[in-house]
Design a protein around this motif. Sequence first.
Motif, PDB file in Angstrom:
ATOM      1  N   GLU A 164       0.840  -1.206   0.000  1.00  0.00           N
ATOM      2  CA  GLU A 164       0.000   0.000   0.000  1.00  0.00           C
ATOM      3  C   GLU A 164       0.871   1.249   0.000  1.00  0.00           C
ATOM      4  O   GLU A 164       0.633   2.184  -0.763  1.00  0.00           O
ATOM      5  CB  GLU A 164      -0.925  -0.010   1.221  1.00  0.00           C
ATOM      6  N   HIS A 181      -5.189  15.129  -1.020  1.00  0.00           N
ATOM      7  CA  HIS A 181      -6.344  14.279  -1.346  1.00  0.00           C
ATOM      8  C   HIS A 181      -7.572  15.186  -1.326  1.00  0.00           C
ATOM      9  O   HIS A 181      -7.958  15.686  -0.269  1.00  0.00           O
ATOM     10  CB  HIS A 181      -6.512  13.151  -0.313  1.00  0.00           C
ATOM     11  N   LEU A 227      -9.314  11.160   2.931  1.00  0.00           N
ATOM     12  CA  LEU A 227      -9.266   9.709   3.119  1.00  0.00           C
ATOM     13  C   LEU A 227     -10.284   9.238   4.151  1.00  0.00           C
ATOM     14  O   LEU A 227     -10.845   8.162   4.011  1.00  0.00           O
ATOM     15  CB  LEU A 227      -7.864   9.271   3.539  1.00  0.00           C
ATOM     16  N   ASP A 272     -13.557   8.919   2.149  1.00  0.00           N
ATOM     17  CA  ASP A 272     -13.615   7.866   1.141  1.00  0.00           C
ATOM     18  C   ASP A 272     -12.213   7.335   0.869  1.00  0.00           C
ATOM     19  O   ASP A 272     -11.512   7.812  -0.023  1.00  0.00           O
ATOM     20  CB  ASP A 272     -14.254   8.389  -0.148  1.00  0.00           C
ATOM     21  N   PHE A 273     -11.809   6.343   1.638  1.00  0.00           N
ATOM     22  CA  PHE A 273     -10.471   5.767   1.537  1.00  0.00           C
ATOM     23  C   PHE A 273     -10.211   5.152   0.165  1.00  0.00           C
ATOM     24  O   PHE A 273      -9.078   5.100  -0.295  1.00  0.00           O
ATOM     25  CB  PHE A 273     -10.272   4.723   2.639  1.00  0.00           C
ATOM     26  N   SER A 274     -11.269   4.723  -0.526  1.00  0.00           N
ATOM     27  CA  SER A 274     -11.089   4.087  -1.835  1.00  0.00           C
ATOM     28  C   SER A 274     -10.561   5.075  -2.884  1.00  0.00           C
ATOM     29  O   SER A 274     -10.072   4.661  -3.928  1.00  0.00           O
ATOM     30  CB  SER A 274     -12.403   3.468  -2.325  1.00  0.00           C
ATOM     31  N   GLN A 275     -10.624   6.381  -2.598  1.00  0.00           N
ATOM     32  CA  GLN A 275     -10.147   7.398  -3.542  1.00  0.00           C
ATOM     33  C   GLN A 275      -8.661   7.733  -3.366  1.00  0.00           C
ATOM     34  O   GLN A 275      -8.135   8.588  -4.071  1.00  0.00           O
ATOM     35  CB  GLN A 275     -10.974   8.682  -3.382  1.00  0.00           C
ATOM     36  N   ARG A 276      -7.985   7.030  -2.466  1.00  0.00           N
ATOM     37  CA  ARG A 276      -6.610   7.379  -2.119  1.00  0.00           C
ATOM     38  C   ARG A 276      -5.646   7.325  -3.297  1.00  0.00           C
ATOM     39  O   ARG A 276      -4.660   8.056  -3.327  1.00  0.00           O
ATOM     40  CB  ARG A 276      -6.097   6.506  -0.973  1.00  0.00           C
ATOM     41  N   ASN A 300      -6.755   7.487  -6.657  1.00  0.00           N
ATOM     42  CA  ASN A 300      -7.433   8.004  -7.836  1.00  0.00           C
ATOM     43  C   ASN A 300      -6.740   9.300  -8.267  1.00  0.00           C
ATOM     44  O   ASN A 300      -6.733  10.279  -7.528  1.00  0.00           O
ATOM     45  CB  ASN A 300      -8.906   8.258  -7.520  1.00  0.00           C
TER      46      ASN A 300
END
Length: 108
Positions: A13, A51, A55, A58-62, A64
């Motif tokens: 990660e 960001h 985060l 919406d952690f899934s956008q980290r 993007n």
Amino acid sequence: VSKGKRTERKVQEFSSMAEEEAEILQRDHYLCRICLEDEHRLNHEDLQIHHITPLERDFSQRLNTNNLISLCSRHHDEAEHGIIPADRLRQLAKVSPRVRKPDEAAIP
């Protein structure tokens, strides 16, 4: 999940985030996008990756690229406190900046 697998996942990660940050800096020509757009200034000092959608939200956008933008520390702080609207940052993050020479005319 074993401790070894968790550590391995964290390392992967971190590596992915570091690669994405390098990609964003390249996309943004190692410049603060707000200094460039608002002040017509080439500022590469104290750059940070922001960001746009936090985060925590919406952690899934980290990773993007449309959610990441290069900002100097002053503009990063302003973005974090909502002084610079997130929608404006998203718009800037969608395209790589066009850096013109001082004698070049703006494209209409």
